[in-house]
Design an enzyme around this catalytic site. Structure first.
Site: not given
Ligand SMILES: O=P(O)(O)OC[C@@H](O)[C@@H](O)c1c[nH]c2ccccc12
Length: 280
Positions: A49, A60
């Site tokens: 991703e 974020d």
């Molecule tokens: O950072 P975490 O808590 O591991 O969660 C994944 C996330 O970073 C990634 O999927 C993501 C980055 N930016 C986002 C914005 C909304 C949803 C999800 C995301």
């Protein structure tokens, strides 16, 4: 079938679980990101991703806001990220999904964005600020270009919305584990377990768990319930704290530790049983 669908459905059909790490493209620059993508793919990432840095990343957390700031300061643009994905796919077939805020799509033109992303080899879009009810235009442009617009679910999603979201989902469904606080879990939050059970009634599309999964123990627990595990902030933070070549060693060993924890979770049948010694 789209490359992403193919890969995740094969993994699910084989009883395994997929690891989906997140990186902010261009943090600290696009050439480092390209090498990190190779490192992730070589150490167990099944899908990558990749976030296009944005000036107003409302969804974020602090770690990713700082990462976006570094990437923007390095001059990262949507064109630069698409060129990176194109280069990466010249020698690596790991599916890439783009994490992109809707304004970045809209300002380029929805059809043009989808066409260019597909031409670069992108498999799907994860658009955190576009609700399902407003996604029709992007859905059709994405479909026409051969892309998938990934659906989100949360424990708070109502039954009515959940059914519609599940029935229109492809690739994977991003199930956010927002309830409760992040940090070491001894068991999956019951609200998230219930969400996965509710969704599985309406779809066989792989269910990905993300948000707050930050170490192998949490990844193992997530993998016992979900089909895919998404890890972003913890990985981005570790890479940011390392210097030069150490970034790749840190990223590689963290991905390997997550992957082996997930495989451990697979090996004992994926049940979540407090009496099971492996569940902990
Ligand atoms: O950072 P975490 O808590 O591991 O969660 C994944 C996330 O970073 C990634 O999927 C993501 C980055 N930016 C986002 C914005 C909304 C949803 C999800 C995301």
């Amino acid at each position: 079938m789209n490359k992403l669908e193919n890969k995740l459905e094969k993994i699910k059909a084989s009883g395994q679980k997929a690891l989906i790490p997140f990186l902010t493209a261009g943090d600290p620059d696009l050439s480092v990101t390209e090498k990190l993508m190779v490192t992730l793919a070589e150490n167990g990432a099944d899908v990558i991703e990749l976030g296009i840095p944005y000036s107003d990343p409302l969804a974020d957390g602090p770690v990713l806001q700082l990462a976006a700031g570094r990437a923007l300061k390095a001059g990262t643009t949507t064109d630069g990220v698409l060129d990176l994905v194109k280069r990466f796919h010249n020698y690596n077939d790991t599916p890439v999904v783009l994490l992109v805020y809707f304004n970045q799509i809209y300002s380029r033109g929805i059809e043009r964005f989808c066409r260019e992303a597909a031409q670069a080899g992108v498999s799907a879009l994860v658009v955190p600020d576009l609700p399902f009810e407003e996604a029709a235009e992007l859905d059709s442009a994405a479909q026409a270009a051969g892309l998938i617009n990934i659906r989100f679910l949360a424990p708070t999603t109502t039954d009515e919305r959940l059914e519609k979201i599940c029935k229109s989902a492809r690739g994977f469904i991003y199930c956010v584990t927002v309830t409760g606080v992040t940090g070491k879990r001894t068991a999956m939050d019951p609200a998230v377990e219930r969400l996965l059970q509710r969704a599985a009634k309406f779809t066989a599309v792989p269910l990905a768990l993300g948000f707050g999964i930050s170490d192998p123990g949490q990844a193992k627990i997530a993998a016992q319930s979900g089909d895919c595990v998404i890890v972003g902030s913890a990985l981005v933070q570790k890479i940011a704290e390392a210097n030069g070549e150490a970034k790749y060693d840190v990223a590689g060993s963290f991905i390997r530790s997550l992957k082996s924890a997930i495989e451990e979770g697979e090996s004992h049948g994926g049940h979540q049983n407090r009496n099971c010694s492996a569940c902990g």
